[in-house]
Design a protein around this motif. Structure first.
Motif, mmCIF file in Angstrom:
data_model
loop_
_atom_site.group_PDB
_atom_site.id
_atom_site.type_symbol
_atom_site.label_atom_id
_atom_site.label_comp_id
_atom_site.label_asym_id
_atom_site.label_seq_id
_atom_site.Cartn_x
_atom_site.Cartn_y
_atom_site.Cartn_z
ATOM 1 N N GLN A 57 -5.654 -3.212 -5.524
ATOM 2 C CA GLN A 57 -6.097 -3.878 -6.741
ATOM 3 C C GLN A 57 -4.922 -4.528 -7.465
ATOM 4 O OE1 GLN A 57 -8.116 -0.719 -8.850
ATOM 5 N NE2 GLN A 57 -10.043 -1.033 -7.763
ATOM 6 N N LYS A 58 -3.800 -3.809 -7.517
ATOM 7 C CA LYS A 58 -2.599 -4.355 -8.149
ATOM 8 C C LYS A 58 -2.099 -5.584 -7.394
ATOM 9 C CE LYS A 58 -0.864 -0.004 -10.096
ATOM 10 N NZ LYS A 58 0.259 0.993 -10.062
ATOM 11 N N ARG A 59 -2.162 -5.515 -6.071
ATOM 12 C CA ARG A 59 -1.717 -6.634 -5.255
ATOM 13 C C ARG A 59 -2.595 -7.864 -5.490
ATOM 14 N NH1 ARG A 59 0.829 -8.216 -0.489
ATOM 15 N NH2 ARG A 59 -0.361 -9.714 0.760
ATOM 16 N N ASP A 60 -3.918 -7.650 -5.525
ATOM 17 C CA ASP A 60 -4.844 -8.765 -5.753
ATOM 18 C C ASP A 60 -4.610 -9.406 -7.118
ATOM 19 O OD1 ASP A 60 -5.942 -8.280 -3.288
ATOM 20 O OD2 ASP A 60 -7.638 -7.113 -4.059
ATOM 21 N N GLU A 61 -4.388 -8.573 -8.146
ATOM 22 C CA GLU A 61 -4.107 -9.098 -9.480
ATOM 23 C C GLU A 61 -2.811 -9.904 -9.497
ATOM 24 O OE1 GLU A 61 -4.021 -5.694 -11.981
ATOM 25 O OE2 GLU A 61 -6.196 -5.327 -11.857
ATOM 26 N N ASP A 119 -5.545 11.761 -6.443
ATOM 27 C CA ASP A 119 -4.579 12.420 -5.564
ATOM 28 C C ASP A 119 -4.716 11.949 -4.121
ATOM 29 O OD1 ASP A 119 -2.710 14.852 -4.881
ATOM 30 O OD2 ASP A 119 -4.440 15.042 -3.530
ATOM 31 N N SER A 120 -5.882 11.508 -3.725
ATOM 32 C CA SER A 120 -6.117 11.152 -2.331
ATOM 33 C C SER A 120 -5.380 9.872 -1.951
ATOM 34 C CB SER A 120 -7.616 10.987 -2.066
ATOM 35 O OG SER A 120 -8.106 9.829 -2.705
ATOM 36 N N ILE A 121 -4.980 9.800 -0.687
ATOM 37 C CA ILE A 121 -4.310 8.607 -0.165
ATOM 38 C C ILE A 121 -5.235 7.399 -0.256
ATOM 39 C CG2 ILE A 121 -3.332 7.528 1.892
ATOM 40 C CD1 ILE A 121 -1.498 9.552 0.689
ATOM 41 N N ALA A 122 -6.521 7.617 0.012
ATOM 42 C CA ALA A 122 -7.484 6.514 -0.022
ATOM 43 C C ALA A 122 -7.532 5.879 -1.406
ATOM 44 C CB ALA A 122 -8.861 7.015 0.385
ATOM 45 N N GLU A 123 -7.543 6.712 -2.447
ATOM 46 C CA GLU A 123 -7.591 6.185 -3.817
ATOM 47 C C GLU A 123 -6.269 5.535 -4.183
ATOM 48 O OE1 GLU A 123 -9.475 5.330 -7.455
ATOM 49 O OE2 GLU A 123 -10.259 6.056 -5.528
ATOM 50 N N TYR A 124 -5.162 6.118 -3.736
ATOM 51 C CA TYR A 124 -3.827 5.560 -3.980
ATOM 52 C C TYR A 124 -3.729 4.151 -3.397
ATOM 53 C CZ TYR A 124 1.292 5.129 -3.487
ATOM 54 O OH TYR A 124 2.599 4.694 -3.517
ATOM 55 N N GLU A 125 -4.224 3.979 -2.173
ATOM 56 C CA GLU A 125 -4.183 2.676 -1.524
ATOM 57 C C GLU A 125 -5.148 1.700 -2.191
ATOM 58 O OE1 GLU A 125 -4.934 3.283 2.584
ATOM 59 O OE2 GLU A 125 -2.984 4.218 2.973
ATOM 60 N N LYS A 126 -6.273 2.204 -2.656
ATOM 61 C CA LYS A 126 -7.242 1.351 -3.342
ATOM 62 C C LYS A 126 -6.639 0.766 -4.615
ATOM 63 C CE LYS A 126 -11.778 1.519 -5.607
ATOM 64 N NZ LYS A 126 -12.929 2.415 -5.965
ATOM 65 N N ILE A 127 -5.966 1.605 -5.388
ATOM 66 C CA ILE A 127 -5.328 1.139 -6.624
ATOM 67 C C ILE A 127 -4.210 0.154 -6.306
ATOM 68 C CG2 ILE A 127 -3.950 1.877 -8.607
ATOM 69 C CD1 ILE A 127 -5.497 4.514 -8.562
ATOM 70 N N ALA A 128 -3.461 0.433 -5.239
ATOM 71 C CA ALA A 128 -2.370 -0.457 -4.835
ATOM 72 C C ALA A 128 -2.902 -1.831 -4.447
ATOM 73 C CB ALA A 128 -1.593 0.155 -3.675
ATOM 74 N N LEU A 154 0.829 -1.207 0.000
ATOM 75 C CA LEU A 154 0.000 0.000 0.000
ATOM 76 C C LEU A 154 0.860 1.253 0.000
ATOM 77 C CD1 LEU A 154 -2.870 -0.950 2.484
ATOM 78 C CD2 LEU A 154 -2.891 -1.014 0.000
ATOM 79 N N VAL A 155 1.960 1.236 0.757
ATOM 80 C CA VAL A 155 2.864 2.384 0.783
ATOM 81 C C VAL A 155 3.493 2.603 -0.593
ATOM 82 C CG1 VAL A 155 5.003 3.315 1.726
ATOM 83 C CG2 VAL A 155 3.382 2.178 3.228
ATOM 84 N N LEU A 156 3.923 1.512 -1.211
ATOM 85 C CA LEU A 156 4.629 1.602 -2.497
ATOM 86 C C LEU A 156 3.676 1.724 -3.674
ATOM 87 C CD1 LEU A 156 7.401 -1.092 -1.904
ATOM 88 C CD2 LEU A 156 7.548 1.385 -1.574
ATOM 89 N N GLY A 157 2.380 1.670 -3.414
ATOM 90 C CA GLY A 157 1.416 1.837 -4.495
ATOM 91 C C GLY A 157 1.441 0.712 -5.512
ATOM 92 N N GLY A 158 1.872 -0.475 -5.083
ATOM 93 C CA GLY A 158 1.944 -1.602 -6.007
ATOM 94 C C GLY A 158 3.185 -1.593 -6.881
ATOM 95 N N ASP A 159 4.085 -0.636 -6.643
ATOM 96 C CA ASP A 159 5.324 -0.555 -7.417
ATOM 97 C C ASP A 159 6.294 -1.646 -6.947
ATOM 98 O OD1 ASP A 159 7.579 0.105 -8.829
ATOM 99 O OD2 ASP A 159 7.794 2.127 -8.006
ATOM 100 N N GLU A 160 6.714 -2.518 -7.862
ATOM 101 C CA GLU A 160 7.614 -3.610 -7.503
ATOM 102 C C GLU A 160 9.072 -3.167 -7.432
ATOM 103 O OE1 GLU A 160 6.970 -6.848 -10.142
ATOM 104 O OE2 GLU A 160 4.882 -7.154 -9.538
ATOM 105 N N GLY A 161 9.350 -1.916 -7.789
ATOM 106 C CA GLY A 161 10.707 -1.391 -7.663
ATOM 107 C C GLY A 161 11.687 -1.953 -8.664
ATOM 108 N N GLU A 196 -2.180 2.099 9.673
ATOM 109 C CA GLU A 196 -3.045 0.936 9.645
ATOM 110 C C GLU A 196 -4.270 1.195 8.797
ATOM 111 O OE1 GLU A 196 -4.105 -0.332 13.479
ATOM 112 O OE2 GLU A 196 -2.039 -0.353 14.226
ATOM 113 N N ASP A 197 -4.780 0.140 8.162
ATOM 114 C CA ASP A 197 -6.023 0.228 7.437
ATOM 115 C C ASP A 197 -7.168 0.363 8.413
ATOM 116 O OD1 ASP A 197 -5.233 0.218 4.899
ATOM 117 O OD2 ASP A 197 -5.347 -1.948 4.596
ATOM 118 N N ALA A 198 -8.243 0.949 7.940
ATOM 119 C CA ALA A 198 -9.404 1.136 8.799
ATOM 120 C C ALA A 198 -10.088 -0.194 9.078
ATOM 121 C CB ALA A 198 -10.391 2.091 8.125
#
Length: 399
Positions: free
Chosen positions: A328-332, A317-326, A31-38, A233-235
């Protein structure tokens, strides 16, 4: 005697609990890295709406440069790294003029400087109006910090400039009831928010009021001046929310094809000419979905651009949306890994499948035997682990 007493009272965890903890840590990191594998430098993506950024004080002790995840791993391994969580509209600086003769190992050809990047004292490892580091080496117990969604700095609660009559919105268990914080230094530029319904602001609740929730912008074990950090932490339950305002028939809602710009103003006020300066700066605590209420008419949009806060209309731009996209990437990614494992087994012949399953069963039996015979008062050493695998090898030879 004291050591023996401590050993008796030492907390233990089951294997499942340990694996669950590891999985939670991996999720937090994703979630912090936004799904970026680096694996690749993000420089080619330009000024990204939001990404994880790191400051290398080994290369740039002035603290006025930031690098992406991939560069922090490939180019700055072993350096004094500060994890900054995420920053908006930022382009990787690794290897540009601020790094002297040091060049980026992943992408050597870059502009001399990224003029649109912005830096604050976080890049030097300092936070809040007090300018202290986090973790703070001079205090025994670390105090949580809250991030402002505007300037993206982190603040101690006692340094938010709150009046004694104002309480941070929390439930009866002390859990935050807000989604975003606008600090006391950024609140004057956001004074126009007072023109909106009060429902966008979170209110403190007295005991026996509402259900608990956890806010996403609290620094708990991050950032760290030497290595990794843990994101908030996640809500466990959803924060208070507001429904987007319903425009009249002649206007369009925020997020339409015209990117939120509508003909009719929801406020009925020209923000560019209105006098909105508040008498005293106080922080603002906003509930979930508060951005969706903002007016996106042409005049309001022009106001956001002039004040440099047009990002408020950008959902990503929001953190909530950033984490949501991350997530989704993790689940995929997890689905792809599971599919690869199934394909691997399905492509094997019957004999190979039976050998793998037999090997797994042997390992389970050997570990079970080891745990049953092991003295629980002693720590498990590397020699013990090697012995388990040696026993497995002997078993395979005998079969």
């Amino acid at each position: 005697m004291a050591d023996a007493f401590e050993e008796e009272n030492e907390q233990t965890v089951s294997l499942n609990e340990y694996l669950d903890e590891v999985e939670d840590q991996e999720l937090e990191a994703d979630l912090v890295l936004g799904g970026d594998e680096g694996k690749e430098c993000t420089y080619v993506k330009g000024y990204m709406k939001r990404q994880a950024i790191f400051s290398c004080l080994t290369c740039v002790p002035e603290g006025n440069a930031g690098v992406c995840t991939a560069c922090s791993l490939s180019c700055h391994d072993g350096h004094e790294i500060i994890e900054l969580w995420t920053k908006r509209k930022f382009r990787c600086d690794c290897g540009n003029s601020k790094f002297g003769e040091f060049y980026c190992k992943l992408l050597a050809s870059k502009d001399i400087e990224n003029e649109e990047n912005s830096y604050n004292h976080n890049f030097k490892g300092k936070y809040c109006t007090c300018g202290r580091p986090y973790p703070d080496p001079d205090v025994e117990e670390q105090v949580e910090m809250i991030q402002c969604c505007m300037c993206e700095d982190w603040f101690h609660e006692e340094h938010l400039g709150l009046d004694s009559t104002i309480k941070i919105p929390r439930d009866e268990d002390g859990e935050p009831l807000y989604e975003d914080l606008i600090c006391h230094m950024c609140s004057p530029i956001c004074s126009f928010l007072t023109l909106y319904p009060k429902t966008i602001f979170a209110a403190h609740q007295e005991p026996n009021s509402a259900t608990p929730s956890k806010e996403k912008g609290i620094m708990q074990t991050a950032p760290s001046a030497a290595g990794s950090s843990t994101m908030p932490e996640d809500a466990s339950s959803e924060p208070l929310t507001v429904e987007p305002a319903v425009p009249d028939n002649n206007s369009k809602s925020v997020g339409d094809d015209d990117k939120g710009k509508s003909d009719a103003c929801r406020l009925g006020v020209d923000l560019l000419s209105a006098e909105l300066t508040s008498e005293k700066s106080q922080p603002m605590f906003l509930v979930k979905n508060w951005r969706e209420v903002l007016c996106g008419c042409q005049k309001c949009s022009d106001f956001y651009v002039k004040k440099g806060i047009s990002f408020l209309l950008d959902k990503e731009d929001s953190i909530a949306e950033y984490e949501k996209i991350a997530k989704q990437k993790r689940d995929e990614k997890m689905q792809q890994l599971e599919g690869a494992e199934l394909n691997f087994l399905s492509n094997l012949g019957h004999v190979e499948k039976m050998e793998i399953l037999s090997g797994i069963a042997d390992m389970k039996d050997e570990i079970r035997s080891f745990l049953q015979s092991f003295d629980g008062s002693k720590p498990i050493t590397s020699e013990d682990i090697h012995q388990v695998f040696d026993n497995l090898k002997k078993r395979r030879r005998m079969e």
